[in-house]
Design a protein around this motif. Sequence first.
Motif, mmCIF file in Angstrom:
data_model
loop_
_atom_site.group_PDB
_atom_site.id
_atom_site.type_symbol
_atom_site.label_atom_id
_atom_site.label_comp_id
_atom_site.label_asym_id
_atom_site.label_seq_id
_atom_site.Cartn_x
_atom_site.Cartn_y
_atom_site.Cartn_z
ATOM 1 N N ARG A 114 -7.048 -8.435 6.634
ATOM 2 C CA ARG A 114 -6.417 -8.185 5.344
ATOM 3 C C ARG A 114 -5.803 -6.796 5.327
ATOM 4 O O ARG A 114 -6.104 -5.961 6.182
ATOM 5 C CB ARG A 114 -7.445 -8.362 4.241
ATOM 6 N N PRO A 115 -4.959 -6.545 4.325
ATOM 7 C CA PRO A 115 -4.250 -5.266 4.266
ATOM 8 C C PRO A 115 -5.179 -4.053 4.300
ATOM 9 O O PRO A 115 -4.817 -3.026 4.879
ATOM 10 C CB PRO A 115 -3.512 -5.345 2.933
ATOM 11 N N ALA A 116 -6.360 -4.168 3.729
ATOM 12 C CA ALA A 116 -7.253 -3.011 3.719
ATOM 13 C C ALA A 116 -7.591 -2.575 5.142
ATOM 14 O O ALA A 116 -7.744 -1.387 5.420
ATOM 15 C CB ALA A 116 -8.531 -3.336 2.950
ATOM 16 N N GLY A 130 0.282 -5.757 -2.830
ATOM 17 C CA GLY A 130 -1.127 -5.900 -2.440
ATOM 18 C C GLY A 130 -1.396 -5.385 -1.041
ATOM 19 O O GLY A 130 -2.342 -5.818 -0.380
ATOM 20 N N ARG A 186 0.675 -5.574 1.566
ATOM 21 C CA ARG A 186 1.425 -6.224 2.659
ATOM 22 C C ARG A 186 2.583 -5.340 3.106
ATOM 23 O O ARG A 186 3.122 -5.496 4.198
ATOM 24 C CB ARG A 186 1.906 -7.610 2.233
ATOM 25 N N LEU A 228 -5.296 -14.561 1.987
ATOM 26 C CA LEU A 228 -5.308 -13.276 1.281
ATOM 27 C C LEU A 228 -5.746 -13.505 -0.152
ATOM 28 O O LEU A 228 -5.377 -14.490 -0.790
ATOM 29 C CB LEU A 228 -3.909 -12.645 1.296
ATOM 30 N N LYS A 229 -6.543 -12.586 -0.654
ATOM 31 C CA LYS A 229 -7.000 -12.704 -2.040
ATOM 32 C C LYS A 229 -5.895 -12.198 -2.968
ATOM 33 O O LYS A 229 -4.822 -11.806 -2.525
ATOM 34 C CB LYS A 229 -8.266 -11.859 -2.222
ATOM 35 N N ASP A 271 -3.685 -9.830 -5.382
ATOM 36 C CA ASP A 271 -3.262 -8.449 -5.160
ATOM 37 C C ASP A 271 -4.310 -7.466 -5.662
ATOM 38 O O ASP A 271 -4.620 -6.471 -5.003
ATOM 39 C CB ASP A 271 -1.935 -8.176 -5.887
ATOM 40 N N SER A 275 -7.470 -7.749 -5.881
ATOM 41 C CA SER A 275 -8.638 -7.605 -5.025
ATOM 42 C C SER A 275 -8.263 -6.877 -3.731
ATOM 43 O O SER A 275 -9.043 -6.058 -3.227
ATOM 44 C CB SER A 275 -9.239 -8.980 -4.780
ATOM 45 N N GLU A 276 -7.059 -7.122 -3.211
ATOM 46 C CA GLU A 276 -6.636 -6.398 -2.013
ATOM 47 C C GLU A 276 -6.510 -4.901 -2.316
ATOM 48 O O GLU A 276 -6.919 -4.060 -1.529
ATOM 49 C CB GLU A 276 -5.305 -6.939 -1.478
ATOM 50 N N GLN A 320 -9.779 -3.251 -2.392
ATOM 51 C CA GLN A 320 -10.285 -3.048 -1.027
ATOM 52 C C GLN A 320 -9.627 -1.831 -0.369
ATOM 53 O O GLN A 320 -10.282 -1.060 0.325
ATOM 54 C CB GLN A 320 -9.977 -4.277 -0.165
ATOM 55 N N ILE A 321 -8.328 -1.700 -0.601
ATOM 56 C CA ILE A 321 -7.625 -0.559 -0.005
ATOM 57 C C ILE A 321 -8.187 0.742 -0.576
ATOM 58 O O ILE A 321 -8.449 1.705 0.148
ATOM 59 C CB ILE A 321 -6.099 -0.657 -0.267
#
Length: 613
Positions: free
Chosen positions: A21-23, A48, A50, A158-159, A161, A163-164, A167-168
């Motif tokens: 994922r992005p994180a 999110g 990406r 991907l969850k 935005d 939630s992403e 995470q980030i």
Amino acid sequence: MIQTLESSVIDKIAAGEVLERPAQLAKELIENSLDAGASEVEIDFSEGGRNLIVRDNGSGISPDELEKALQRHATSKIRNVEDLYRLHSFGFRGEALSSVASVSQLVLTSRTREDSIGHRIRSTFGKVEAPLEVSAPIGSEVSVSQLFENVPARLKFLKSDTSEVSQIKTVVKSFGLSRPDVSFKVSKDGELLLYWPIEKDALRRAEEILNVEPLFLAEGEEQGFKIRAFYGAPNVTLRQNRGLWLFVQGRFVQDRAIGAAVMEAYRNLLMHGEYPHCVLFIDLPPDQVDVNVHPTKSQVRFANPSQAFRSVVHVLRDHLHTTPWLKSSSEVGVSRQEAKWLSRGGGDAPSGIEVKDQMTFLERELKKTQFQKKSFALKDSQNLESFPPTLSDLRTASDRSEVFRSESEPSTTARAPDFQWGSLQVLGQMDNTYILAQSDSDFYMVDQHAAHERVVFERLMLNWKEGKVPQQNFLLPLSLDFSEVEVESLLLHKEDLEKMGIGIEQAGPQTLVVNSVPEVIKEAGVAKALQIFADQISSDSGSFAVERAIGDVFASMSCHSVVRAGQALSTIEMKSLLEQMDEFPFSSFCPHGRPVYIKKSFSQIEREFGRIC
Ligand code: ADP
Ligand code: MG
């Protein structure tokens, strides 16, 4: 037919491991910046995460190495296997950039101190173009867009935005916590989200990032484990287990056992469902820990995990016992920690509190009681149920606890060593919840549930330590349902439970019967207590699992077996409860960590009525 995979396929597979994922993209890029010695890191993202850019003022990459940086297993950080054990960098696998490049549009711009101009290299889903000259500041910028566009399966997982993004933020916070010597700036859609300038004081940085003030420092070393923790007071807690930030060798990692160690250190200072804030750094000789157990390096393996557990518990607990949050604040009273201090024979006495704070605290409490609840009446209840009653209302108890814990510590001055609860004169009961009482010089409000809970809990612990918890046998055994796994693990600990006064037998694959419970316990608390025991044993296979479970099991049983808030008590019952509080030294806080009473001196009251100045 066995075939060697093309490197583009291998890259995509590797991308699957390193990059879910992005994180994780953010994490890999920030790590590269820190490895390059950057003191400033900027993260910019949208969609999110990406689309994500990381900019740094680190060493940069020389033009002839730009292409290599995007190749798989190309790294400047290790040369041989031995290097793995003396790592000082985050990266070493040389697969992050190549993985990212294979699943996104990646533009890497970089300039070293030696170069007068920068260079830029572009990769479109793995297709790398030759580097170009561009003007650029010293350092690197990695700009990633359309992440996972060519991996639809990944995109689907991907969850949202939101939630992403969260995470980030967690990722950036983790770096912020471990690297106060670096400034971090985070923007989302061009809008500044977080900014931490360079900060000399790591604790200050942690307070800022976690938004918890104050945090306290615990430091110590045991068997080669260097432990440093920035931890929160036990009355500043979270409802979820998100307050632990663990760093091993400077890496942010997840580790359940260490999480359990932190909870163990806070044992009986927190209520059920409460979690502390704790930023914990563990450093140990490199050959004592393996950081290469997971592609994302989010886990480590200790050569001696039980020593890791013990070191954390010992260092943290030692500091918790010094109760620095009491000394640091001007509004100190006999809280649960101070009671501990008293029972241990003291040391430096905590300072007194300001009258003004005491007034507002009591006023607030009284107001809440008066206006939010039904009544405020002094009464001497006569026609009452037996004492102690059978059921306790957990909800009510914890709702009320909020009232206390959200405010400052309860207002009192230190309790004299010869003080006897039993000597107080009972005035009556307020709102069927608080015992009102007086001594020669002070007015007391005692939370009947918290007080009784503490008494029952202490009794159980004492009996258990002495090896005999007096039991009562049920005439009709109590039948309880669990999952098969739980039944199995409870039966496995039949003897441990027996020592705790709980006798069980199997009655079916998912059923147990309980034949006996501790004398002081009511039937209603047994199911919950066994459930807690089963949960703890299954989530914690360590050698002290049973010992760790006991406090919680007894706390739960006590909570369910004692007088509850909202229950009318007679004067005799109230008097008897106060007398029981003298049996144990810790009666000033309940096993879940709530204060048991608040107190106000007559002279304060007189001052408030303007009788004295
Ligand atoms: P690793 O970090 O495991 O070495 P990466 O694929 O993340 O592998 O990076 C490959 C190489 O590219 C690194 O070893 C480093 O030499 C170089 N590199 C990557 N990012 C940066 C950066 N921000 N600044 C300087 N060099 C970098
Ligand atoms: Mg890297």
